[in-house]
Scaffold this active site. Sequence first.
Site, PDB file in Angstrom:
ATOM      1  N   ALA A 169      27.697  28.967  42.363  1.00  0.00           N
ATOM      2  CA  ALA A 169      28.972  28.686  41.703  1.00  0.00           C
ATOM      3  C   ALA A 169      29.308  27.200  41.701  1.00  0.00           C
ATOM      4  CB  ALA A 169      30.091  29.482  42.383  1.00  0.00           C
ATOM      5  N   ARG A 173      19.160  35.196  50.517  1.00  0.00           N
ATOM      6  CA  ARG A 173      19.701  33.949  51.052  1.00  0.00           C
ATOM      7  C   ARG A 173      20.248  34.084  52.472  1.00  0.00           C
ATOM      8  NH1 ARG A 173      25.003  33.305  47.150  1.00  0.00           N
ATOM      9  NH2 ARG A 173      26.058  35.236  47.686  1.00  0.00           N
ATOM     10  N   ARG A 197      32.788  37.773  46.659  1.00  0.00           N
ATOM     11  CA  ARG A 197      31.505  38.428  46.890  1.00  0.00           C
ATOM     12  C   ARG A 197      31.678  39.362  48.092  1.00  0.00           C
ATOM     13  NH1 ARG A 197      31.118  35.939  42.870  1.00  0.00           N
ATOM     14  NH2 ARG A 197      29.369  34.646  42.088  1.00  0.00           N
ATOM     15  N   LYS A 224      42.132  34.182  35.192  1.00  0.00           N
ATOM     16  CA  LYS A 224      41.155  34.481  34.151  1.00  0.00           C
ATOM     17  C   LYS A 224      41.275  35.940  33.717  1.00  0.00           C
ATOM     18  CE  LYS A 224      38.483  32.617  37.218  1.00  0.00           C
ATOM     19  NZ  LYS A 224      37.346  32.177  38.072  1.00  0.00           N
ATOM     20  N   GLY A 267      28.433  33.586  35.353  1.00  0.00           N
ATOM     21  CA  GLY A 267      28.586  32.149  35.132  1.00  0.00           C
ATOM     22  C   GLY A 267      29.748  31.794  34.225  1.00  0.00           C
ATOM     23  N   ALA A 268      30.352  32.797  33.584  1.00  0.00           N
ATOM     24  CA  ALA A 268      31.463  32.515  32.671  1.00  0.00           C
ATOM     25  C   ALA A 268      32.655  31.936  33.418  1.00  0.00           C
ATOM     26  CB  ALA A 268      31.868  33.779  31.921  1.00  0.00           C
ATOM     27  N   ASP A 309      32.605  30.159  36.172  1.00  0.00           N
ATOM     28  CA  ASP A 309      32.307  28.775  36.551  1.00  0.00           C
ATOM     29  C   ASP A 309      32.467  27.842  35.350  1.00  0.00           C
ATOM     30  OD1 ASP A 309      31.626  29.754  39.079  1.00  0.00           O
ATOM     31  OD2 ASP A 309      29.531  30.024  38.501  1.00  0.00           O
TER      32      ASP A 309
END
Length: 306
Positions: free
Chosen positions: A25, A97, A159, A217, A248-249, A251
Amino acid sequence: MAMFVAEEYGDLADAEHFTKRIAGAELNVATGIARLGLRAGWVSRVGKDAFGRYVLNCLEKEGISFQHVTTDTEYATGFQIKSREKEGADPVVQYFRKNSAASHLSLADFSADYFLTARHLHLTGVAAALSESVLALCHHAADAMIAAGKSVSFDPNLRPVLWRDTPTMVNTLNALAFKAKLVMPGLSEGKILTGHEHPEAIADFYLNQGVKAVVIKLGPQGAWFKSAHGEQATIPGFPVTNVVDTVGAGDSFVVGVLSGLVEGKTLSEAVRRGNLLGSLAVQVPGDSEGLPHREQLDLLEQESAL
């Protein structure tokens, strides 16, 4: 992180061909800011491995300052694999990760000389979820920027899988959000974080804690905002006929808002730019492919104003 996007539609287990990209992000936001000709820096850790070298090469190519990105000799660079879905359905993303180099960021990675040369700090809930040491760095950096009279923005970027439980996630991220001048949750995120359903109630939750503006948003419908001065409005989204990938929208939206504010646009104008960049992001398969360069953005904004 490094990211591998499947070229075939369907189950990741059946995919045989992938395209390598970068993801994350904060890195997406830094990439978008740099492409618009604004100076951007990114602080993290990568492993002493091929993925780490790839990330550093991408940073250099995009013109992002990475002088405070540490190459960690003990821990590896994280990566993810992402499915390709039809008709704009949300892709399946699997992360690799845990115990990554980035998760070992700590107060030792804070350099006042570096951070305080910036006028603005952007934080997300993703980094805050990685480890206690990363969370401590986020708070310390925010406190230092605020004390120096700089501004801070925060995108919750929830998340849940990274958190022990929802109450811990909510309390931890709100404590960080309260330090920001600008908070930008998605509507569903705002509901989880505040317990309120209506955008204005969500915004007031943060404004009452000293936040100066909240932008919520709304996906294809655009965004709604309210400032501490009482200014509020819904800014319609830009129609998209072919949605490819929604990751990704958010961000990209942040890139539009932050770049607009840095350039002196009103909050309403900045949110409109955020909607425009968000609409570009969902038309491509990667997290940052849709982020425009300055010339492209100028042309798109001229066309959309006609």
